[in-house]
Write a protein that holds these residues in place. Structure first.
Motif, PDB file in Angstrom:
ATOM      1  N   ALA A 237      46.960  44.398  38.469  1.00 50.86           N
ATOM      2  CA  ALA A 237      47.340  43.518  37.429  1.00 50.86           C
ATOM      3  C   ALA A 237      48.646  43.852  36.621  1.00 50.86           C
ATOM      4  CB  ALA A 237      46.209  42.958  36.451  1.00 50.86           C
ATOM      5  N   ARG A 238      49.122  42.721  36.236  1.00 50.53           N
ATOM      6  CA  ARG A 238      50.282  42.835  35.083  1.00 50.53           C
ATOM      7  C   ARG A 238      51.655  43.700  35.846  1.00 50.53           C
ATOM      8  NH1 ARG A 238      45.640  43.923  33.199  1.00 50.53           N
ATOM      9  NH2 ARG A 238      45.898  46.222  33.397  1.00 50.53           N
ATOM     10  N   LEU A 239      51.690  43.639  37.066  1.00 53.20           N
ATOM     11  CA  LEU A 239      52.883  44.200  37.869  1.00 53.20           C
ATOM     12  C   LEU A 239      54.108  43.432  37.126  1.00 53.20           C
ATOM     13  CD1 LEU A 239      52.070  44.804  41.565  1.00 53.20           C
ATOM     14  CD2 LEU A 239      51.603  46.070  39.660  1.00 53.20           C
ATOM     15  N   ASP A 240      54.183  42.137  36.947  1.00 50.33           N
ATOM     16  CA  ASP A 240      54.898  41.290  36.186  1.00 50.33           C
ATOM     17  C   ASP A 240      54.692  41.462  34.727  1.00 50.33           C
ATOM     18  OD1 ASP A 240      56.682  39.525  35.232  1.00 50.33           O
ATOM     19  OD2 ASP A 240      55.708  37.717  36.371  1.00 50.33           O
ATOM     20  N   ASN A 241      55.236  42.038  33.965  1.00 54.09           N
ATOM     21  CA  ASN A 241      56.365  42.870  33.926  1.00 54.09           C
ATOM     22  C   ASN A 241      56.199  44.183  33.461  1.00 54.09           C
ATOM     23  OD1 ASN A 241      59.046  43.095  34.767  1.00 54.09           O
ATOM     24  ND2 ASN A 241      59.694  42.505  32.680  1.00 54.09           N
ATOM     25  N   LEU A 242      55.006  44.900  33.596  1.00 59.32           N
ATOM     26  CA  LEU A 242      54.792  46.073  33.208  1.00 59.32           C
ATOM     27  C   LEU A 242      55.414  47.060  33.887  1.00 59.32           C
ATOM     28  CD1 LEU A 242      51.228  46.499  31.534  1.00 59.32           C
ATOM     29  CD2 LEU A 242      53.312  45.934  30.412  1.00 59.32           C
ATOM     30  N   MET A 243      55.583  46.912  35.256  1.00 57.16           N
ATOM     31  CA  MET A 243      56.648  47.543  36.231  1.00 57.16           C
ATOM     32  C   MET A 243      57.612  48.084  35.607  1.00 57.16           C
ATOM     33  SD  MET A 243      55.580  46.716  40.232  1.00 57.16           S
ATOM     34  CE  MET A 243      56.633  47.923  40.722  1.00 57.16           C
ATOM     35  N   SER A 244      58.502  46.784  35.186  1.00 56.23           N
ATOM     36  CA  SER A 244      59.892  47.072  34.431  1.00 56.23           C
ATOM     37  C   SER A 244      59.932  47.663  33.321  1.00 56.23           C
ATOM     38  CB  SER A 244      60.468  45.728  34.288  1.00 56.23           C
ATOM     39  OG  SER A 244      60.437  44.775  35.673  1.00 56.23           O
ATOM     40  N   CYS A 245      58.945  47.668  32.453  1.00 54.86           N
ATOM     41  CA  CYS A 245      58.617  48.326  31.118  1.00 54.86           C
ATOM     42  C   CYS A 245      58.754  49.824  31.399  1.00 54.86           C
ATOM     43  CB  CYS A 245      57.460  48.039  30.309  1.00 54.86           C
ATOM     44  SG  CYS A 245      57.675  46.180  29.679  1.00 54.86           S
ATOM     45  N   HIS A 246      57.778  50.262  32.430  1.00 52.26           N
ATOM     46  CA  HIS A 246      57.578  51.824  32.553  1.00 52.26           C
ATOM     47  C   HIS A 246      58.857  52.086  33.143  1.00 52.26           C
ATOM     48  CE1 HIS A 246      56.156  55.039  35.087  1.00 52.26           C
ATOM     49  NE2 HIS A 246      55.445  55.371  33.855  1.00 52.26           N
ATOM     50  N   THR A 247      59.387  51.369  34.299  1.00 48.68           N
ATOM     51  CA  THR A 247      60.668  52.011  35.006  1.00 48.68           C
ATOM     52  C   THR A 247      61.733  52.126  33.984  1.00 48.68           C
ATOM     53  OG1 THR A 247      59.877  50.730  36.801  1.00 48.68           O
ATOM     54  CG2 THR A 247      62.193  51.386  36.831  1.00 48.68           C
ATOM     55  N   GLY A 248      62.095  51.208  32.970  1.00 53.27           N
ATOM     56  CA  GLY A 248      62.985  51.144  32.069  1.00 53.27           C
ATOM     57  C   GLY A 248      62.851  52.495  31.106  1.00 53.27           C
ATOM     58  N   LEU A 249      61.733  52.525  30.815  1.00 53.23           N
ATOM     59  CA  LEU A 249      61.274  53.603  29.832  1.00 53.23           C
ATOM     60  C   LEU A 249      61.608  54.966  30.454  1.00 53.23           C
ATOM     61  CD1 LEU A 249      59.995  54.349  27.015  1.00 53.23           C
ATOM     62  CD2 LEU A 249      57.610  54.559  28.322  1.00 53.23           C
ATOM     63  N   MET A 250      61.104  55.259  31.745  1.00 54.72           N
ATOM     64  CA  MET A 250      61.173  56.689  32.431  1.00 54.72           C
ATOM     65  C   MET A 250      62.794  56.766  32.584  1.00 54.72           C
ATOM     66  SD  MET A 250      58.334  57.918  32.839  1.00 54.72           S
ATOM     67  CE  MET A 250      57.893  57.244  31.204  1.00 54.72           C
ATOM     68  N   ALA A 251      63.475  55.753  32.739  1.00 55.81           N
ATOM     69  CA  ALA A 251      64.977  55.985  33.108  1.00 55.81           C
ATOM     70  C   ALA A 251      65.750  56.211  31.636  1.00 55.81           C
ATOM     71  CB  ALA A 251      65.660  54.741  33.501  1.00 55.81           C
ATOM     72  N   LEU A 252      65.133  55.695  30.494  1.00 57.96           N
ATOM     73  CA  LEU A 252      65.830  55.878  29.354  1.00 57.96           C
ATOM     74  C   LEU A 252      65.535  57.475  28.930  1.00 57.96           C
ATOM     75  CD1 LEU A 252      67.288  55.220  26.677  1.00 57.96           C
ATOM     76  CD2 LEU A 252      65.181  54.474  25.568  1.00 57.96           C
ATOM     77  N   ILE A 253      64.337  57.690  28.942  1.00 55.21           N
ATOM     78  CA  ILE A 253      63.784  59.264  28.692  1.00 55.21           C
ATOM     79  C   ILE A 253      64.670  60.147  29.315  1.00 55.21           C
ATOM     80  CG2 ILE A 253      61.865  60.902  28.821  1.00 55.21           C
ATOM     81  CD1 ILE A 253      59.968  58.483  27.998  1.00 55.21           C
ATOM     82  N   GLY A 254      64.880  59.859  30.772  1.00 52.58           N
ATOM     83  CA  GLY A 254      65.709  60.808  31.671  1.00 52.58           C
ATOM     84  C   GLY A 254      67.142  60.801  31.485  1.00 52.58           C
ATOM     85  N   ALA A 255      67.747  59.901  30.679  1.00 52.90           N
ATOM     86  CA  ALA A 255      69.225  59.745  30.080  1.00 52.90           C
ATOM     87  C   ALA A 255      69.554  61.159  29.512  1.00 52.90           C
ATOM     88  CB  ALA A 255      69.357  58.570  29.399  1.00 52.90           C
ATOM     89  N   SER A 256      70.885  61.412  29.943  1.00 45.25           N
ATOM     90  CA  SER A 256      71.643  62.567  29.363  1.00 45.25           C
ATOM     91  C   SER A 256      71.704  62.609  27.959  1.00 45.25           C
ATOM     92  CB  SER A 256      72.879  62.774  29.894  1.00 45.25           C
ATOM     93  OG  SER A 256      73.678  61.869  29.422  1.00 45.25           O
ATOM     94  N   GLY A 257      71.623  61.468  27.234  1.00 41.15           N
ATOM     95  CA  GLY A 257      71.753  61.298  25.755  1.00 41.15           C
ATOM     96  C   GLY A 257      73.137  61.160  25.329  1.00 41.15           C
TER      97      GLY A 257
END
Length: 428
Positions: A237-257
């Motif tokens: 359930a809720r792949l639309d659009n929690l997949m994108s929320c989680h994906t964006g969050l993980m990418a931001l956390i992994g950014a160099s800053g």
């Protein structure tokens, strides 16, 4: 991060996030653990370079950002956006109905939900409850019944011989779920009493004198899963659009800053985004005005920025391939999809499409294109709304899925990780 680790984290996030309130609560916990500082809109902000911050609104929308080392007007801001809400069934304010010894609750349809898949599911209840304390103060907290407490039984085919040929659903009459069975001499049962009991069980410290309001949704208790003979699919359930929320969050956390980066996850996209916490509201604009207080600096920063609006896309369905445009039928597990529409239902243009395609090439990620059939109406996203309100250059992309807006959707197990890598390149 490996693909298997990424998918485990995403499945856990989906399972623990039955409502936008729970999604933002879980995203906040992840941000806290990653060293992001929580801000309040009611406080004065003293932002520092190389800072990592986040702020929530209504408990259902969140903006997280890094300030980087450079000046915003000179570098712009690497932005990504998604939405926290999904089509569902929401409980009405006065929902109780007793019929033939069964206690049922009235529901409203939230968003463009596929209704037939909601029948014969083990459903639970979750959301936010607001109450009055014995000291006349108003408080709120989240609840999640977790276990199956409701069901919407189908009508037997013996009473509807045409059900497999033509089945329409009347939301008012056919969707009220059954919660329990009562006897004629039972005292009156009220949904707010049931909520109060659950609230006290989850929050023993809560001083609940009277339930004043609630935003409670039904959800399917079947957990998300990695499926397929080779585990090449994700269903839930809720792949639309929690997949994108989680994906964006993980990418931001992994950014160099090193560079300013931002993720916005708005509520209410499925019903038009016109709310205090939706993309048509002022949330992102308000945060940007505090990042760049001077109007000229803010306008310069926005002109040098790019927003990647990430919202799931339609994959070409093997049983309904004729519903897709012959040249634009994205395949699961073949990478993120660039969404294009001549009527600006998506915000993508040639320059933003090129920018995202170049990001994918640098991240060694395959990329696909989606255009709706010319004889079918096209949906939309927060992309055009954000571009219109903020003036930021935007590209609409997404992971291809099947059964969009069903109670259980299906995606490729590689595509979320592909999008994660592309967004990571964007934030690099």
């Amino acid at each position: 991060m490996k693909e298997s680790q990424f998918n485990r984290g995403m499945l856990n996030f989906l399972k623990k996030s039955p409502t936008p309130f729970h999604a933002v609560l879980n995203m906040s916990a992840i941000l806290d653990k990653a060293g992001f500082q929580r801000l309040s809109e009611s406080d004065a902000w003293a932002l520092k370079k190389e800072g990592r911050y986040y702020v929530t609104r209504n408990g259902s929308s969140v903006i997280a950002f890094t300030t980087g080392q450079a000046d915003f007007p000179e570098t712009g801001i690497r932005m990504a956006g998604a939405h926290t809400d999904s089509p569902c069934l929401k409980v009405k304010p006065l929902p109780e109905k007793v019929s033939h010894s069964y206690l049922q609750i009235g529901v409203e349809v939230y968003g463009g939900a596929l209704l037939n898949p909601w029948f014969d599911r083990d459903l639970s209840l979750a959301g936010r409850v607001t109450w009055l304390t014995s000291e006349e103060t108003v408080e709120s907290a989240l609840v999640d019944f977790e276990s199956p407490v409701a069901v919407i039984p189908s009508l037997a085919i013996h009473f509807d011989r045409e059900a497999n040929k033509n089945k329409s659903v009347n939301p008012q009459d056919e969707l009220p779920p059954i919660l329990l069975q009562v006897e004629d001499n039972d005292e009156a049962l009220f949904f707010r009493d049931i909520l109060a009991d659950r609230l006290r069980a989850e929050h023993p410290e809560a001083d609940v004198a009277e339930i004043l309001g609630y935003e409670i949704s039904l959800y399917d208790t079947q957990p998300p899963a990695q499926t397929g003979m080779n585990r090449e699919f994700i269903t839930g359930a809720r792949l639309d659009n929690l997949m994108s929320c989680h994906t964006g969050l993980m990418a931001l956390i992994g950014a160099s800053g090193d560079l300013p980066c931002l993720l916005v996850c708005n509520d209410h996209e499925e019903v038009g985004s016109a709310s205090v916490s939706g993309a048509q509201g002022p949330f992102l604009e308000a945060v940007l005005s505090r990042l760049c207080p001077k109007a000229e600096d803010r306008l310069r920063a926005i002109d040098r920025s790019l927003m990647i609006s990430a919202d799931d896309a339609h994959g070409v369905h093997p049983n309904y391939a004729a519903k897709s445009d012959p040249g634009h039928g994205p395949l699961l597990n073949h990478g993120p999809v660039i969404k294009i529409n001549a009527s600006q239902r998506y915000a993508s243009d040639s320059e933003t499409v090129a920018a995202f395609r170049h990001l994918c090439r640098r991240a060694d990620v395959p990329v696909q294109d989606f255009v709706m059939r010319s004889d079918l109406a096209c949906g939309s996203t927060i992309g055009p709304l954000t571009a219109t309100r903020i003036g930021v250059k935007t590209v609409d992309v997404g992971v291809p899925i099947f059964a969009m807006h069903s109670v259980r959707e299906m995606a490729g197990s590689r595509d979320g990780f592909y999008l994660f890598r592309a967004l990571g390149q964007h934030y690099a």
